[in-house]
Design a protein around this motif. Structure first.
Motif, mmCIF file in Angstrom:
data_model
loop_
_atom_site.group_PDB
_atom_site.id
_atom_site.type_symbol
_atom_site.label_atom_id
_atom_site.label_comp_id
_atom_site.label_asym_id
_atom_site.label_seq_id
_atom_site.Cartn_x
_atom_site.Cartn_y
_atom_site.Cartn_z
ATOM 1 N N ALA A 101 -7.823 1.705 -4.830
ATOM 2 C CA ALA A 101 -7.347 2.935 -4.190
ATOM 3 C C ALA A 101 -8.391 3.441 -3.212
ATOM 4 C CB ALA A 101 -7.075 3.998 -5.245
ATOM 5 N N HIS A 109 0.882 -1.168 0.000
ATOM 6 C CA HIS A 109 0.000 0.000 0.000
ATOM 7 C C HIS A 109 0.918 1.215 0.000
ATOM 8 C CE1 HIS A 109 -3.661 2.220 0.577
ATOM 9 N NE2 HIS A 109 -3.128 2.869 1.599
ATOM 10 N N TYR A 126 -3.203 0.821 -10.246
ATOM 11 C CA TYR A 126 -3.363 0.239 -8.916
ATOM 12 C C TYR A 126 -4.385 -0.873 -8.930
ATOM 13 C CZ TYR A 126 -0.823 4.321 -7.411
ATOM 14 O OH TYR A 126 0.134 5.276 -7.264
ATOM 15 N N LEU A 128 -0.195 -3.183 -6.160
ATOM 16 C CA LEU A 128 -0.052 -1.887 -5.500
ATOM 17 C C LEU A 128 -1.424 -1.292 -5.248
ATOM 18 C CD1 LEU A 128 2.896 -0.238 -7.510
ATOM 19 C CD2 LEU A 128 2.987 -1.262 -5.230
ATOM 20 N N THR A 129 -1.589 -0.730 -4.045
ATOM 21 C CA THR A 129 -2.803 0.042 -3.748
ATOM 22 C C THR A 129 -2.338 1.389 -3.203
ATOM 23 O OG1 THR A 129 -2.902 -0.946 -1.549
ATOM 24 C CG2 THR A 129 -4.259 -1.974 -3.239
ATOM 25 N N THR A 130 -3.269 2.331 -3.059
ATOM 26 C CA THR A 130 -2.832 3.673 -2.681
ATOM 27 C C THR A 130 -3.933 4.472 -1.984
ATOM 28 O OG1 THR A 130 -1.550 5.558 -3.528
ATOM 29 C CG2 THR A 130 -3.470 4.901 -4.812
#
Ligand code: SAH
Ligand code: SF4
Ligand code: F3S
Length: 515
Positions: free
Chosen positions: A404, A334, A401, A373-375
């Motif tokens: 998110a 993250h 991503y 990937l996350t954000t």
């Protein structure tokens, strides 16, 4: 107050509170164990008056830090004797609050309205508030003035002292019950609110009890507080300066958890990859997050390691290597970027640029191809122009991503951004937010689709509430999987790493079958 006098007051006990205080230990955690024991004695007397065991419910708002704190709160209350309940009308309610955005505060005030009514029906009910919101002086002032039915208020720095606070609250309540005051010709029991808020602390108290919510996965604090002072964020003001726990204490806790059957560990901090600042290793070497991961990896029995939240400015190449080489560290990072425009990032005090963030994300994806990937993204930071917002969309399109968390900027009193000029018009924020949601969805990593037909390793976490033959779990990259099992004997599955055949892509989650 009228409501305190309508039923028997259960807090009227014969107990020598002063004698207990006179010989209290000075050092921690001994002092808290002493107060747990003494509060337990008083608790028994109160239960005798009530004719039943008193229950508690800790209601958690906010992030994983607060969830972890709630486990510690539950541990201390259970040690005193309180029974943990999901019941909406328990004898002791604790609201563990969050103040990250305005709507978090509103939820707490909404709950207080409801609790006020419950307390009118049951004046013996105890109501306590703690957590981040309590670290704001204006909030506590408002609670003192308009929510005087609350019994106990404490903050984020003195959670470990809960037993001592409960003991002090029992003492106050018992004294009031023994000494009613005459008002308009009638005797009334005086209500008092116990408030204990600390501005900051440099203390970390180890080895207190806690009550873990899950038997197979657990969070472990590695740092407390935050020193980054992103200009929009309240956390450094309500959680205090960054403090790292000693690696030995962390590894000891992870080993204990592994011995108790935990297989997945989540290392927690506001900025995990700045872990170790101010600490020295046994041979004087620096203590780093990368090294901590190596140590945790060696703990036998632990199968999965997660961490939350890393900051892009502190993401070293060494850390990427440790994750890439690890068998246990999950393939999910993250990595909040907040905004794409360099101008906005500078005013947010994030200390990276669009280019350096994209370079980092690229490097991670190249070195660890199966990473998800996350954000986190904020829309409408003061002064954000349409052009700035386009930079945010650029980052979403380039990084792709898996998902998110998106937030409308919320003004937090006391932070530098709250007094910045050019607060963005609410209409523009709504419009941009919608565009951002669409863009995140359109450019979402398409790994989901590729998984249909594959075998995946899934940690089975819970049985579906409506369908006992469906279990929900997560893959290493955090993808949610619902899968069918042949029997409803949940002990066979929950808390285990299972091989699941993926059968369908439902966009936000996958369906599968136990193979
Ligand atoms: N320490 C973590 C997360 C902290 S809070 C980090 O730095 O990544 C979680 C998220 O809430 C932040 O990443 C940010 O996106 C959001 N947030 C924090 N303050 C906010 C505010 N004032 N308005 C809107 N979103 C906010
Ligand atoms: Fe807040 Fe920034 Fe600290 Fe995260 S790193 S908690 S966003 S100040
Ligand atoms: Fe909220 Fe405090 Fe976490 S403000 S997000 S609970 S650190």
């Amino acid at each position: 107050m009228k409501m305190e006098n309508t039923v028997n007051n259960i807090f009227k006990v014969d107990y020598d509170f002063e004698a207990v205080r006179a010989v209290e230990p000075v050092n921690e955690p001994e002092r808290q164990y002493y107060y747990m024991e003494k509060a337990a004695e008083v608790y028994k007397l109160i239960c005798e008056n009530a004719g039943k065991r008193l229950t508690f419910n800790c209601n958690t708002f906010g992030c994983q830090m607060n969830f972890r704190d709630s486990e510690k709160i539950a541990g201390i209350l259970e040690k005193i004797g309180f029974e943990n309940t999901e019941d909406k009308s328990p004898d002791f309610v604790i609201l563990n609050t969050c103040t990250i955005r305005e709507n978090a505060d509103q939820k707490v005030y909404g709950n207080l309205g409801y609790l006020k009514k419950l307390k009118e029906l049951n004046p013996n009910m105890i109501i306590a508030l703690c957590g981040c919101m309590m670290q704001e002086t204006t909030v506590v002032q408002k609670l003192r003035e308009s929510y005087s039915f609350i019994d106990l208020i404490y903050g984020t720095h003195n959670i470990y002292k809960l037993a001592e606070l409960v003991f002090a609250m029992f003492a106050l309540k018992s004294y009031a019950a023994h000494h009613p005051v005459k008002k308009n010709g009638k005797y009334k029991i005086k209500h008092s609110m116990l408030v204990d808020i600390w501005k900051d602390t440099d203390k970390i108290v180890e080895d207190l009890p806690d009550e873990r919510k899950y038997s197979f996965k657990a969070s472990v604090n590695i740092t407390y507080g935050c020193d980054n002072f992103c200009t929009y964020c309240i956390v450094p003001y309500v959680r205090g300066r960054e403090r790292s726990r000693r690696p030995g204490d962390i590894v000891k806790e992870v080993k204990c958890l592994a011995d108790a059957g935990v297989i997945e560990i989540m290392l927690l901090g506001q900025n995990v990859n700045s872990y170790g600042k101010g600490l020295e290793g046994e041979k004087g070497e620096p203590v780093t997050f990368a090294n901590l991961l190596r140590m945790v990896e060696k703990v036998e029995g632990i199968k999965r390691i997660r961490f939350m939240t890393p900051h892009p400015k502190d993401f070293s190449d060494e850390l990427i290597e440790v994750i890439a080489d690890s068998e246990k560290i999950c393939k999910h990072i993250h990595l909040p970027f907040q905004a794409g425009s360099n101008n906005v990032l500078r005013r947010m005090n994030r200390r990276y640029t669009k280019e350096s963030y994209l370079e980092l994300a690229g490097k991670i994806k190249t070195r660890i191809p199966d990473i998800a990937l996350t954000t986190d993204i904020i829309v409408g930071f003061p002064g954000e122009t349409e052009e700035d917002f386009e930079d945010t969309l650029d980052v979403v399109k380039e990084v792709r991503y898996q998902s998110a968390y998106m937030f409308e900027y919320s003004k937090r009193t006391g932070t530098p951004a709250a007094t910045m000029e050019d607060q963005v018009d609410a209409e523009a924020v709504k419009r941009r937010f919608k565009r951002l949601q669409d863009t995140v969805a359109e450019y979402a990593d398409d790994k989901f689709g590729n998984k249909v037909g594959c075998m995946a390793e899934v940690l089975a976490e819970e049985v579906n509430s409506e369908e006992p033959l469906i279990i929900t779990g997560r893959m290493s990259d955090n993808t949610l999987v619902h899968f069918k099992v042949p029997t409803d004997n949940k002990e066979d599955y929950i808390g285990k790493l299972l091989k699941v055949k993926i059968t369908e892509n439902c966009r936000f989650y996958l369906m599968g079958e136990l193979s």
